[in-house]
Design an enzyme around this catalytic site. Structure first.
Site, PDB file in Angstrom:
ATOM      1  N   ASN A 210       0.844  -1.203   0.000  1.00 23.13           N
ATOM      2  CA  ASN A 210       0.000   0.000   0.000  1.00 23.13           C
ATOM      3  C   ASN A 210       0.878   1.252   0.000  1.00 23.13           C
ATOM      4  O   ASN A 210       2.100   1.161   0.011  1.00 23.13           O
ATOM      5  CB  ASN A 210      -0.957  -0.020   1.195  1.00 23.13           C
ATOM      6  CG  ASN A 210      -0.205  -0.102   2.497  1.00 23.13           C
ATOM      7  OD1 ASN A 210       0.502   0.831   2.867  1.00 23.13           O
ATOM      8  ND2 ASN A 210      -0.330  -1.223   3.199  1.00 23.13           N
ATOM      9  N   ASP A 279      -4.356  -6.456   5.107  1.00 17.69           N
ATOM     10  CA  ASP A 279      -5.396  -7.305   5.701  1.00 17.69           C
ATOM     11  C   ASP A 279      -5.498  -8.659   4.998  1.00 17.69           C
ATOM     12  O   ASP A 279      -5.980  -9.622   5.568  1.00 17.69           O
ATOM     13  CB  ASP A 279      -6.755  -6.608   5.583  1.00 17.69           C
ATOM     14  CG  ASP A 279      -6.845  -5.407   6.504  1.00 17.69           C
ATOM     15  OD1 ASP A 279      -6.357  -5.506   7.640  1.00 17.69           O
ATOM     16  OD2 ASP A 279      -7.401  -4.379   6.076  1.00 17.69           O
ATOM     17  N   LYS A 289       7.610 -17.716 -11.067  1.00 18.86           N
ATOM     18  CA  LYS A 289       7.011 -16.484 -11.590  1.00 18.86           C
ATOM     19  C   LYS A 289       5.766 -16.845 -12.399  1.00 18.86           C
ATOM     20  O   LYS A 289       5.825 -17.741 -13.255  1.00 18.86           O
ATOM     21  CB  LYS A 289       8.042 -15.775 -12.481  1.00 18.86           C
ATOM     22  CG  LYS A 289       7.555 -14.443 -12.971  1.00 18.86           C
ATOM     23  CD  LYS A 289       8.557 -13.780 -13.883  1.00 18.86           C
ATOM     24  CE  LYS A 289       7.908 -12.602 -14.562  1.00 18.86           C
ATOM     25  NZ  LYS A 289       8.493 -12.290 -15.835  1.00 18.86           N
ATOM     26  N   PHE A 323      -4.382   3.371  14.828  1.00 16.43           N
ATOM     27  CA  PHE A 323      -4.719   4.381  13.818  1.00 16.43           C
ATOM     28  C   PHE A 323      -5.918   3.864  13.044  1.00 16.43           C
ATOM     29  O   PHE A 323      -6.093   2.657  12.924  1.00 16.43           O
ATOM     30  CB  PHE A 323      -3.534   4.619  12.868  1.00 16.43           C
ATOM     31  CG  PHE A 323      -2.610   5.681  13.369  1.00 16.43           C
ATOM     32  CD1 PHE A 323      -1.785   5.433  14.459  1.00 16.43           C
ATOM     33  CD2 PHE A 323      -2.596   6.939  12.786  1.00 16.43           C
ATOM     34  CE1 PHE A 323      -0.941   6.420  14.949  1.00 16.43           C
ATOM     35  CE2 PHE A 323      -1.754   7.926  13.263  1.00 16.43           C
ATOM     36  CZ  PHE A 323      -0.932   7.673  14.353  1.00 16.43           C
ATOM     37  N   LYS A 337     -13.494   0.695  15.742  1.00 13.79           N
ATOM     38  CA  LYS A 337     -12.170   0.050  15.839  1.00 13.79           C
ATOM     39  C   LYS A 337     -11.630   0.151  17.264  1.00 13.79           C
ATOM     40  O   LYS A 337     -11.027  -0.786  17.777  1.00 13.79           O
ATOM     41  CB  LYS A 337     -11.180   0.680  14.847  1.00 13.79           C
ATOM     42  CG  LYS A 337     -11.436   0.241  13.417  1.00 13.79           C
ATOM     43  CD  LYS A 337     -10.485   0.888  12.420  1.00 13.79           C
ATOM     44  CE  LYS A 337     -10.985   0.602  10.999  1.00 13.79           C
ATOM     45  NZ  LYS A 337     -10.302   1.371   9.970  1.00 13.79           N
ATOM     46  N   LYS A 341     -11.034  -3.437  18.998  1.00 16.67           N
ATOM     47  CA  LYS A 341      -9.636  -3.841  19.188  1.00 16.67           C
ATOM     48  C   LYS A 341      -9.155  -3.554  20.611  1.00 16.67           C
ATOM     49  O   LYS A 341      -7.970  -3.701  20.897  1.00 16.67           O
ATOM     50  CB  LYS A 341      -8.742  -3.146  18.145  1.00 16.67           C
ATOM     51  CG  LYS A 341      -9.174  -3.457  16.698  1.00 16.67           C
ATOM     52  CD  LYS A 341      -8.116  -3.098  15.670  1.00 16.67           C
ATOM     53  CE  LYS A 341      -8.680  -3.238  14.251  1.00 16.67           C
ATOM     54  NZ  LYS A 341      -7.666  -3.321  13.208  1.00 16.67           N
TER      55      LYS A 341
HETATM   56  N1  CTP Z   1      -4.030  -3.173  11.882  1.00  9.49           N
HETATM   57  C1  CTP Z   1      -3.351  -4.300  12.258  1.00  9.49           C
HETATM   58  N2  CTP Z   1      -3.447  -5.428  11.510  1.00  9.49           N
HETATM   59  C2  CTP Z   1      -4.192  -5.443  10.393  1.00  9.49           C
HETATM   60  C3  CTP Z   1      -4.890  -4.285   9.999  1.00  9.49           C
HETATM   61  C4  CTP Z   1      -4.783  -3.175  10.757  1.00  9.49           C
HETATM   62  O1  CTP Z   1      -2.652  -4.275  13.272  1.00  9.49           O
HETATM   63  N3  CTP Z   1      -4.284  -6.561   9.674  1.00  9.49           N
HETATM   64  C5  CTP Z   1      -3.950  -1.964  12.737  1.00  9.49           C
HETATM   65  C6  CTP Z   1      -3.346  -0.761  12.061  1.00  9.49           C
HETATM   66  O2  CTP Z   1      -1.964  -0.678  12.355  1.00  9.49           O
HETATM   67  C7  CTP Z   1      -4.110   0.398  12.679  1.00  9.49           C
HETATM   68  C8  CTP Z   1      -5.454  -0.209  13.003  1.00  9.49           C
HETATM   69  O3  CTP Z   1      -5.254  -1.619  13.041  1.00  9.49           O
HETATM   70  O4  CTP Z   1      -3.549   0.824  13.887  1.00  9.49           O
HETATM   71  C9  CTP Z   1      -6.543   0.115  12.028  1.00  9.49           C
HETATM   72  O5  CTP Z   1      -6.130  -0.151  10.714  1.00  9.49           O
HETATM   73  P1  CTP Z   1      -7.074   0.142   9.483  1.00  9.49           P
HETATM   74  O6  CTP Z   1      -6.384  -0.285   8.218  1.00  9.49           O
HETATM   75  O7  CTP Z   1      -7.617   1.535   9.564  1.00  9.49           O
HETATM   76  O8  CTP Z   1      -8.317  -0.772   9.803  1.00  9.49           O
HETATM   77  P2  CTP Z   1      -8.639  -2.278   9.613  1.00  9.49           P
HETATM   78  O9  CTP Z   1      -8.763  -2.882  10.965  1.00  9.49           O
HETATM   79  O10 CTP Z   1      -7.727  -2.947   8.661  1.00  9.49           O
HETATM   80  O11 CTP Z   1     -10.101  -2.186   9.001  1.00  9.49           O
HETATM   81  P3  CTP Z   1     -10.572  -1.668   7.531  1.00  9.49           P
HETATM   82  O12 CTP Z   1      -9.375  -1.907   6.616  1.00  9.49           O
HETATM   83  O13 CTP Z   1     -11.733  -2.505   7.234  1.00  9.49           O
HETATM   84  O14 CTP Z   1     -10.902  -0.212   7.689  1.00  9.49           O
END
Ligand code: CTP
Length: 396
Positions: A210, A279, A289, A323, A337, A341
């Protein structure tokens, strides 16, 4: 956060890197420090005192036996005036002198007489730097509480390759700033920060990632360091320079990050998860490859670990900060969240604006607290966001 104007006494000793000291001084001036330069006789052979005088906007001190002004004895007055003494570049000679109690010129007497922190930024030929005597002198000085900014490796002015190149001038100036920071409210605390993106491999050459630059997490790590914390930064694939004085562990995948975070989690006082963790990962990794074939290629993804959720489940005394990167319903989504969490704070970040968020220098966030407070902040630098975050955490 530095309240009043602090004085940095910069000792310049004779080596080819003397010209770089000019850049360090210019950076320190921009950070609003008062600069008093002491040059050794040999330093003045490389670059004239006038250049240092112009940049520091102060008379350059060099002659140990200059007529003292009124009752002031020059080396004592500089030693007392200094909030910090920085020796840049530091030759083997000055290191050897101080390590062995020799005070025979203005700089060495000032170093000996000061009660302020002293930082040496060595620069010299690589064989000189690795010489056992120089290393023993450094070791001795470190033991007595002197600070060193280690030289970098690279091609040296003499043509040799190896360690001995002056550390980069930006890092030196930042290190000085961090040592003079007033707020030391995180002293004795352990802070773990994650930053940057993770990657998920598809085949040996391709991966999914990303746009995270890591800037937010690195700014948090630097702020925590400057406030006195022992900081561990677990970083995804960011291009940013490792901050001095912060322990950095580099990781690439979600799984690597989870493993490293769990290894250190129990010891921490504060954990800030600023990383943009993937995620999903490809369901099947291809060792070969993937070749071009049909018009469509379907990549099946499967859910990966939610690291922060796991930390929330395992939480004991740690303060846990997450975050939330959102493109809509910022506060509602962030609030969910925070609860799901089991967080203490969440920094909600609107990623749709082009001049804040992911890859930019600035950020515009709202900090949501477990006690129900929502604190919207103006658009500000990521470092300022980090400052506000720790101000809010420390209020409690
Ligand atoms: N985070 C994490 N592990 C993941 C995804 C996110 O530890 N697999 C943590 C990020 O570091 C951040 C928080 O969770 O502190 C929220 O991340 P974000 O990408 O906003 O949310 P997601 O939980 O992934 O949910 P979504 O993508 O559906 O918004």
């Amino acid at each position: 956060m530095i309240k009043e104007k602090k004085t940095v006494v910069v000792g310049v000793t004779g080596g080819i890197a003397v010209y770089k000291a000019l850049d360090v001084i210019s950076r320190l001036k921009k950070k609003n420090f008062e600069i008093n330069v002491i040059m050794t006789e040999s330093a003045a052979k490389f670059v004239t005192p006038l250049s240092f005088q112009s940049l520091s906007q102060n008379i350059v001190n060099s002659d140990m036996f200059a007529e003292p002004r009124a009752w002031e004895i020059q080396h004592i007055s500089l030693a007392k005036k200094a909030d910090l003494v920085l020796i840049v570049p530091a030759t083997a000679n000055i290191i050897g002198k101080v390590a062995n109690g020799i005070a025979d010129d203005l700089l060495s007497t000032t170093i000996m007489a000061t009660k302020a922190p002293v930082i040496f930024a060595p620069a010299m030929n690589t064989n000189m730097y690795s010489n056992a005597i120089v290393q023993e002198n450094i070791h001795k000085l470190v033991k007595f509480g002197y600070n060193f900014i280690n030289p970098a490796s690279g091609r040296l002015a003499c043509g040799d390759e190896g360690e001995g190149k002056l550390a980069d001038t930006e890092s030196i100036a930042e290190y000085v700033e961090s040592m003079l920071y007033d707020k030391k409210d995180l002293k004795g605390k352990k802070v773990l920060v994650t930053a940057g993106p993770t990657i998920a491999a598809i085949d040996p050459v391709r991966f999914i990632t990303n746009r995270s630059s890591g800037r937010m997490g690195y700014a948090i790590a630097e702020e925590a360091r400057d406030r006195g914390a022992e900081v561990l930064l677990i970083s995804g694939t960011s291009k940013l320079k490792a901050p001095l004085g912060v322990k950095v562990v580099n990781v690439s995948t979600n799984e690597d990050m989870l493993r490293e975070v769990l290894k250190h989690y129990v010891d921490q006082d504060i954990v800030v998860k600023a990383a943009a963790v993937a995620d999903y990962k490809p369901k099947q990794y291809s060792d070969k490859k993937i070749k071009k074939a049909n018009d469509d290629l379907n990549l099946e993804l499967t859910k990966d670990n939610d690291i922060l959720k796991k930390l929330g489940e395992l939480k004991k005394e740690q303060i846990l900060v997450g975050f939330a990167a959102e493109s809509n319903d910022l506060i509602d989504n962030a609030q969910k969240k925070l609860e799901n969490k089991n967080l203490d704070y969440i920094v909600a970040n609107d990623i749709t604006s082009s001049d804040t968020g992911f890859a930019s220098e600035d950020n515009k966030v709202t900090i949501l607290c477990r006690d129900g407070r929502n604190l919207p902040l103006e658009k500000m630098s990521k470092r300022q966001v980090a400052r506000k975050l720790f101000d809010i955490i420390s209020e409690k």
